[in-house]
Design a protein around this motif. Structure first.
Motif, PDB file in Angstrom:
ATOM      1  N   ALA A 193      32.590  15.628  47.952  1.00 55.94           N
ATOM      2  CA  ALA A 193      31.261  15.077  47.652  1.00 55.94           C
ATOM      3  C   ALA A 193      31.214  14.575  46.208  1.00 55.94           C
ATOM      4  O   ALA A 193      30.620  13.520  45.930  1.00 55.94           O
ATOM      5  CB  ALA A 193      30.185  16.133  47.896  1.00 55.94           C
ATOM      6  N   GLN A 194      31.836  15.297  45.291  1.00 53.99           N
ATOM      7  CA  GLN A 194      31.899  14.848  43.901  1.00 53.99           C
ATOM      8  C   GLN A 194      32.670  13.534  43.796  1.00 53.99           C
ATOM      9  O   GLN A 194      32.234  12.600  43.121  1.00 53.99           O
ATOM     10  CB  GLN A 194      32.557  15.920  43.021  1.00 53.99           C
ATOM     11  N   ARG A 195      33.799  13.460  44.485  1.00 52.57           N
ATOM     12  CA  ARG A 195      34.600  12.236  44.481  1.00 52.57           C
ATOM     13  C   ARG A 195      33.780  11.072  45.051  1.00 52.57           C
ATOM     14  O   ARG A 195      33.732   9.991  44.470  1.00 52.57           O
ATOM     15  CB  ARG A 195      35.875  12.437  45.303  1.00 52.57           C
ATOM     16  N   HIS A 196      33.115  11.290  46.170  1.00 51.19           N
ATOM     17  CA  HIS A 196      32.290  10.253  46.796  1.00 51.19           C
ATOM     18  C   HIS A 196      31.178   9.798  45.849  1.00 51.19           C
ATOM     19  O   HIS A 196      30.943   8.597  45.695  1.00 51.19           O
ATOM     20  CB  HIS A 196      31.693  10.778  48.105  1.00 51.19           C
ATOM     21  N   ALA A 197      30.518  10.756  45.204  1.00 50.62           N
ATOM     22  CA  ALA A 197      29.420  10.423  44.295  1.00 50.62           C
ATOM     23  C   ALA A 197      29.897   9.536  43.145  1.00 50.62           C
ATOM     24  O   ALA A 197      29.188   8.615  42.723  1.00 50.62           O
ATOM     25  CB  ALA A 197      28.776  11.699  43.750  1.00 50.62           C
ATOM     26  N   MET A 198      31.103   9.784  42.651  1.00 50.41           N
ATOM     27  CA  MET A 198      31.633   8.972  41.557  1.00 50.41           C
ATOM     28  C   MET A 198      32.103   7.608  42.055  1.00 50.41           C
ATOM     29  O   MET A 198      31.770   6.579  41.462  1.00 50.41           O
ATOM     30  CB  MET A 198      32.788   9.705  40.859  1.00 50.41           C
ATOM     31  N   GLU A 199      32.861   7.592  43.148  1.00 52.25           N
ATOM     32  CA  GLU A 199      33.452   6.342  43.626  1.00 52.25           C
ATOM     33  C   GLU A 199      32.437   5.401  44.260  1.00 52.25           C
ATOM     34  O   GLU A 199      32.516   4.187  44.080  1.00 52.25           O
ATOM     35  CB  GLU A 199      34.561   6.641  44.636  1.00 52.25           C
ATOM     36  N   VAL A 200      31.489   5.948  45.010  1.00 52.42           N
ATOM     37  CA  VAL A 200      30.556   5.101  45.753  1.00 52.42           C
ATOM     38  C   VAL A 200      29.234   4.917  45.017  1.00 52.42           C
ATOM     39  O   VAL A 200      28.678   3.820  44.985  1.00 52.42           O
ATOM     40  CB  VAL A 200      30.308   5.670  47.171  1.00 52.42           C
TER      41      VAL A 200
END
Length: 74
Positions: free
Chosen positions: A30-37
């Motif tokens: 979720a952290q990765r998604h929040a940063m990338e998207v």
């Protein structure tokens, strides 16, 4: 047991969805998604409040929709 979380579970209109075998794995994804998207910074996604929102939504996502509590928008 596979668990999952969608952006909608935390109040976002995004159709993003992450899944994993542990809460820690879901939080990382979720952290990765929040940063990338969504363009969040690493400082924002690592903040305890942000992590608490994700963890709370994971617990909520397993409950029937009618029993879920209102979530904070992230």
């Amino acid at each position: 047991m596979k668990i999952s979380l969608s952006c909608r579970d935390v109040g976002s209109p995004c159709d993003g969805h992450v899944s994993g075998n542990s809460i820690e794995e879901i939080v990382r994804e979720a952290q990765r998604h929040a940063m990338e998207v969504h363009g969040y910074t690493s400082e924002t996604v690592m903040a305890p409040d942000f992590v608490d929102i994700i963890r709370g939504a994971i617990r909520q996502s397993a409950r029937p929709q009618a029993l879920r509590t209102i979530k904070l928008a992230v």
